[in-house]
Enzyme design. Structure first.
Site, PDB file in Angstrom:
ATOM      1  N   ASP A  13       0.804  -1.232   0.000  1.00 37.72           N
ATOM      2  CA  ASP A  13       0.000   0.000   0.000  1.00 37.72           C
ATOM      3  C   ASP A  13       0.831   1.274   0.000  1.00 37.72           C
ATOM      4  OD1 ASP A  13      -2.206  -1.688   0.117  1.00 37.72           O
ATOM      5  OD2 ASP A  13      -2.238  -1.655   2.315  1.00 37.72           O
ATOM      6  N   LYS A  16       1.739   2.247  -5.053  1.00 41.06           N
ATOM      7  CA  LYS A  16       2.293   1.715  -6.309  1.00 41.06           C
ATOM      8  C   LYS A  16       1.387   2.004  -7.505  1.00 41.06           C
ATOM      9  CE  LYS A  16       2.340  -2.356  -4.346  1.00 41.06           C
ATOM     10  NZ  LYS A  16       1.995  -2.027  -2.955  1.00 41.06           N
ATOM     11  N   GLY A  40      -4.574  -4.317  -3.758  1.00 42.48           N
ATOM     12  CA  GLY A  40      -5.564  -3.279  -4.048  1.00 42.48           C
ATOM     13  C   GLY A  40      -4.783  -2.044  -4.444  1.00 42.48           C
ATOM     14  N   HIS A  41      -4.759  -1.746  -5.728  1.00 39.74           N
ATOM     15  CA  HIS A  41      -3.976  -0.617  -6.229  1.00 39.74           C
ATOM     16  C   HIS A  41      -4.921   0.502  -6.653  1.00 39.74           C
ATOM     17  CE1 HIS A  41      -0.327  -3.416  -7.195  1.00 39.74           C
ATOM     18  NE2 HIS A  41      -0.711  -3.455  -5.937  1.00 39.74           N
ATOM     19  N   GLN A 223       1.882  -6.112  -3.194  1.00 38.66           N
ATOM     20  CA  GLN A 223       2.315  -6.216  -1.797  1.00 38.66           C
ATOM     21  C   GLN A 223       3.592  -5.372  -1.602  1.00 38.66           C
ATOM     22  OE1 GLN A 223       1.374  -9.607  -3.392  1.00 38.66           O
ATOM     23  NE2 GLN A 223      -0.528  -8.604  -2.836  1.00 38.66           N
ATOM     24  N   THR A 299      -8.455  -3.274  -0.279  1.00 38.05           N
ATOM     25  CA  THR A 299      -9.067  -4.563  -0.616  1.00 38.05           C
ATOM     26  C   THR A 299     -10.047  -5.013   0.464  1.00 38.05           C
ATOM     27  OG1 THR A 299      -7.168  -5.213  -1.915  1.00 38.05           O
ATOM     28  CG2 THR A 299      -8.524  -7.006  -1.093  1.00 38.05           C
ATOM     29  N   GLY A 413      -0.414  13.836  -3.296  1.00 37.84           N
ATOM     30  CA  GLY A 413      -1.869  13.674  -3.288  1.00 37.84           C
ATOM     31  C   GLY A 413      -2.237  12.454  -4.105  1.00 37.84           C
TER      32      GLY A 413
HETATM   33  P1  GDP Z   1      -0.840   0.360  -3.523  1.00 36.82           P
HETATM   34  O1  GDP Z   1      -1.424  -0.924  -3.068  1.00 36.82           O
HETATM   35  O2  GDP Z   1       0.622   0.453  -3.276  1.00 36.82           O
HETATM   36  O3  GDP Z   1      -1.191   0.711  -4.952  1.00 36.82           O
HETATM   37  O4  GDP Z   1      -1.495   1.493  -2.599  1.00 36.82           O
HETATM   38  P2  GDP Z   1      -3.049   1.589  -2.169  1.00 36.82           P
HETATM   39  O5  GDP Z   1      -3.843   2.034  -3.326  1.00 36.82           O
HETATM   40  O6  GDP Z   1      -3.489   0.371  -1.458  1.00 36.82           O
HETATM   41  O7  GDP Z   1      -2.957   2.697  -1.050  1.00 36.82           O
HETATM   42  C1  GDP Z   1      -2.442   3.966  -1.295  1.00 36.82           C
HETATM   43  C2  GDP Z   1      -3.526   4.997  -0.943  1.00 36.82           C
HETATM   44  O8  GDP Z   1      -2.942   6.268  -0.870  1.00 36.82           O
HETATM   45  C3  GDP Z   1      -4.613   5.115  -1.989  1.00 36.82           C
HETATM   46  O9  GDP Z   1      -5.813   5.470  -1.359  1.00 36.82           O
HETATM   47  C4  GDP Z   1      -4.123   6.235  -2.879  1.00 36.82           C
HETATM   48  O10 GDP Z   1      -5.176   6.910  -3.565  1.00 36.82           O
HETATM   49  C5  GDP Z   1      -3.487   7.146  -1.869  1.00 36.82           C
HETATM   50  N1  GDP Z   1      -2.352   7.927  -2.338  1.00 36.82           N
HETATM   51  C6  GDP Z   1      -1.373   7.614  -3.232  1.00 36.82           C
HETATM   52  N2  GDP Z   1      -0.452   8.590  -3.293  1.00 36.82           N
HETATM   53  C7  GDP Z   1      -0.849   9.537  -2.420  1.00 36.82           C
HETATM   54  C8  GDP Z   1      -0.288  10.795  -2.003  1.00 36.82           C
HETATM   55  O11 GDP Z   1       0.777  11.226  -2.424  1.00 36.82           O
HETATM   56  N3  GDP Z   1      -0.990  11.483  -1.053  1.00 36.82           N
HETATM   57  C9  GDP Z   1      -2.156  11.033  -0.530  1.00 36.82           C
HETATM   58  N4  GDP Z   1      -2.753  11.774   0.396  1.00 36.82           N
HETATM   59  N5  GDP Z   1      -2.692   9.861  -0.892  1.00 36.82           N
HETATM   60  C10 GDP Z   1      -2.046   9.123  -1.816  1.00 36.82           C
HETATM   61  P1  IMO Z   2      -0.926  -4.182  -2.237  1.00 34.15           P
HETATM   62  O1  IMO Z   2      -0.490  -4.725  -3.567  1.00 34.15           O
HETATM   63  C1  IMO Z   2      -0.951  -4.611   2.087  1.00 34.15           C
HETATM   64  C2  IMO Z   2      -0.999  -8.686   3.688  1.00 34.15           C
HETATM   65  C3  IMO Z   2      -2.242  -9.119   4.422  1.00 34.15           C
HETATM   66  C4  IMO Z   2      -1.647 -10.108   5.395  1.00 34.15           C
HETATM   67  C5  IMO Z   2      -0.545 -10.773   4.599  1.00 34.15           C
HETATM   68  C6  IMO Z   2      -0.938 -12.088   3.957  1.00 34.15           C
HETATM   69  O2  IMO Z   2      -2.225  -3.481  -2.279  1.00 34.15           O
HETATM   70  O3  IMO Z   2       0.159  -3.390  -1.604  1.00 34.15           O
HETATM   71  P2  IMO Z   2      -2.517 -12.819   1.959  1.00 34.15           P
HETATM   72  O4  IMO Z   2      -3.914 -12.427   1.613  1.00 34.15           O
HETATM   73  O5  IMO Z   2      -1.510 -12.481   0.913  1.00 34.15           O
HETATM   74  O6  IMO Z   2      -2.402 -14.235   2.420  1.00 34.15           O
HETATM   75  O7  IMO Z   2      -2.155 -11.934   3.251  1.00 34.15           O
HETATM   76  O8  IMO Z   2      -0.199  -9.847   3.575  1.00 34.15           O
HETATM   77  N1  IMO Z   2      -1.217  -8.173   2.323  1.00 34.15           N
HETATM   78  C7  IMO Z   2      -1.168  -6.873   1.988  1.00 34.15           C
HETATM   79  N2  IMO Z   2      -0.977  -5.790   2.743  1.00 34.15           N
HETATM   80  N3  IMO Z   2      -1.068  -4.489   0.755  1.00 34.15           N
HETATM   81  C8  IMO Z   2      -1.221  -5.576  -0.023  1.00 34.15           C
HETATM   82  O9  IMO Z   2      -1.198  -5.516  -1.368  1.00 34.15           O
HETATM   83  C9  IMO Z   2      -1.317  -6.847   0.589  1.00 34.15           C
HETATM   84  N4  IMO Z   2      -1.494  -8.104   0.135  1.00 34.15           N
HETATM   85  C10 IMO Z   2      -1.424  -8.903   1.200  1.00 34.15           C
HETATM   86  O10 IMO Z   2      -2.861  -8.053   5.064  1.00 34.15           O
HETATM   87  O11 IMO Z   2      -1.055  -9.419   6.461  1.00 34.15           O
HETATM   88 MG    MG Z   3      -2.930  -1.627  -1.783  1.00 33.76          MG
END
Ligand code: GDP
Ligand code: IMO
Ligand code: MG
Length: 422
Positions: A13, A16, A40-41, A223, A299, A413
């Site tokens: 998270d 990415k 969850g991207h 991840q 997610t 942002g």
């Molecule tokens: P990922 O799994 O690495 O793609 O990241 P996620 O989407 O799970 O979580 C990142 C969260 O931060 C999302 O809600 C994005 O919309 C938000 N986000 C990404 N870059 C920024 C940033 O620079 N500032 C803020 N405030 N939110 C951001």
């Molecule tokens: P993105 O791509 C954050 C965590 C779960 C749990 C562990 C194992 O959005 O960054 P699993 O379902 O793979 O057996 O869970 O890994 N986990 C994540 N945490 N971002 C993710 O993906 C994750 N995918 C799995 O919360 O601790």
């Molecule tokens: Mg994510």
């Protein structure tokens, strides 16, 4: 060297999805190489927010081919839902989405086993997303799995039934959990028809041909490196290699094809699920980071645990991945913090340590924090790196110096345009 890699250096998270979406314009192909619907991207374009689980984050750029590589595990149900959301938003994917025949399939009983296995672990549970990731990768390495290519075989139903029978046997050894197999199975078989509409490829040949043709490829990690099956905080990890090495096995390319490795790091740190997190904050500051950063899983919706950045942890993942440049995300979340902290080392049993111990789980770790001045102003109107307040630049410089790796971009942002290129 045609393949650049983008991956998360913390526990997932890191943002990415946003950075891949931004960078995708510079590439011909964006390829996911591991993970599955546990990811969850999030991508924010204009007023609309999209969350992708299996589909690469280059899908919003119509001129780019998106590949779901052989290292990915696919749940046809989630996949169909993702496609439906793209359809609703009129995002065209029919000509630019491809699936590896060797990608493994998540079947309903994989998810059931995931739930039952977590229930059996009780307090020691991993905090899995319960998407069936662990059981599917277990069947892959156990040589029992079903792959996308099998969907087209005449004996697919028999293969499916054999795997299901094996799972039903295994489930007898676990605590009973509620699961409606008939309903899930019905939806799964409906959904595979949708998956079968997406062109399938021999990923290794396809990607290597693209390299030969001079195409530029971005491999999108899911991840984070601290969730890697080999190098993460085992057993509180996911079941795939989330690191650069996973790109080779997850797409079928040789290591010498890899050029840049772009490591994504939040301006602070989060983790969702169980497991060690030395710089976690259990106080109001942690709560403030969660609130301002909207730190709830993309997610599962679970609250993410929040804390400060951890330099030994980041240096470790920079080393393992061969990171050549860093992107710092969510800098704006720190707008309202008087002071910012980073842990430069740990104290373990009275001794200073700059490396991660063998097992972060049983070490009595005390982070040693360095205090950094906050900028105490909104970055909302900042449109270029030069416009950043000096104190914010000082934080970036300090991180760069401590991590000994160039920082090429800073995100301020969730929206596409909120990216400061240095
Ligand atoms: P990922 O799994 O690495 O793609 O990241 P996620 O989407 O799970 O979580 C990142 C969260 O931060 C999302 O809600 C994005 O919309 C938000 N986000 C990404 N870059 C920024 C940033 O620079 N500032 C803020 N405030 N939110 C951001
Ligand atoms: P993105 O791509 C954050 C965590 C779960 C749990 C562990 C194992 O959005 O960054 P699993 O379902 O793979 O057996 O869970 O890994 N986990 C994540 N945490 N971002 C993710 O993906 C994750 N995918 C799995 O919360 O601790
Ligand atoms: Mg994510």
């Amino acid at each position: 060297m045609a393949v650049d890699v983008l991956l998360g250096l913390q526990w997932g998270d890191e943002g990415k999805g946003k950075i891949v979406d931004y960078l995708a314009d510079k590439y011909d192909l964006v390829c996911r190489f591991q993970g599955g619907p546990n990811a969850g991207h999030t991508i924010v374009i204009g007023q609309t927010k999209y969350v992708l689980h299996t589909i690469p984050s280059g899908i919003f750029r119509s001129n780019i081919t998106n590949v779901i590589g052989n290292g990915v595990v696919i749940d046809p149900i989630t996949f169909k839902k993702e496609l439906a959301k793209l359809d609703a938003a009129e995002v065209k994917y029919k000509k630019n989405l491809l699936v590896a025949k060797k990608a493994h399939l998540i079947v309903p009983t994989h998810r059931w086993l995931d739930v039952a296995s977590e229930a059996a672990k009780g307090k020691a549970k991993i905090g899995s997303t319960l998407k069936g990731i662990g059981p599917t990768y277990m069947d892959k390495t156990g040589r029992n799995g079903l792959r996308v290519g099998d969907l087209f075989a005449a004996d697919f139903r028999e293969k499916y039934d054999a795997l299901k029978a094996k799972h039903m046997g295994l489930l007898k050894g676990y605590p009973e959990v509620a699961f409606n197999i008939e309903e899930e199975e019905q939806e799964w078989f409906d959904s595979i028809e949708k998956l079968k509409e997406i062109p399938t490829i021999d990923c290794e040949y396809y990607v290597n041909q693209a390299i030969k043709d001079g195409k530029k490829i971005l491999a999108e990690g899911a991840q984070g490196s601290m969730l890697d099956i080999d190098f993460g905080t085992y057993p509180f990890v996911t079941s795939s290699n989330t690191i650069t090495a996973g790109v080779c096995t997850g797409l079928g390319i040789a290591p010498q094809q890899i050029a840049e490795v772009i490591g994504i790091v939040k301006a602070y740190c989060t983790r969702v699920g169980s497991g060690p997190f030395p710089t976690e904050l259990h106080d109001d500051t942690g709560e403030k980071l969660r609130k301002i950063g909207h730190e709830f899983g993309a997610t599962t919706g679970r609250p993410r645990r929040c804390g400060w950045n951890d330099i030994p942890q980041l240096k470790y993942t920079i080393m393992i991945n061969g990171v050549t440049q860093l992107v710092i995300t969510k800098l704006d979340v720190l707008d309202d913090f008087e002071k910012i902290y980073v842990s430069e080392s740990y104290t373990i049993e009275g001794e200073s340590n700059y490396q991660l111990p063998y097992d972060l789980n049983d070490s009595n770790i005390e982070p040693n924090y360095t205090e950094i001045q906050g900028w105490n102003s909104s970055l909302d109107q900042v449109e270029s790196y030069d416009q950043l307040p000096k104190v914010a630049k000082d934080y970036i410089d300090k991180l760069e110096q401590m991590l000994d790796t160039p920082i090429s971009m800073v995100s301020t942002g969730p929206e596409r345009r909120k990216l400061l290129v240095r």
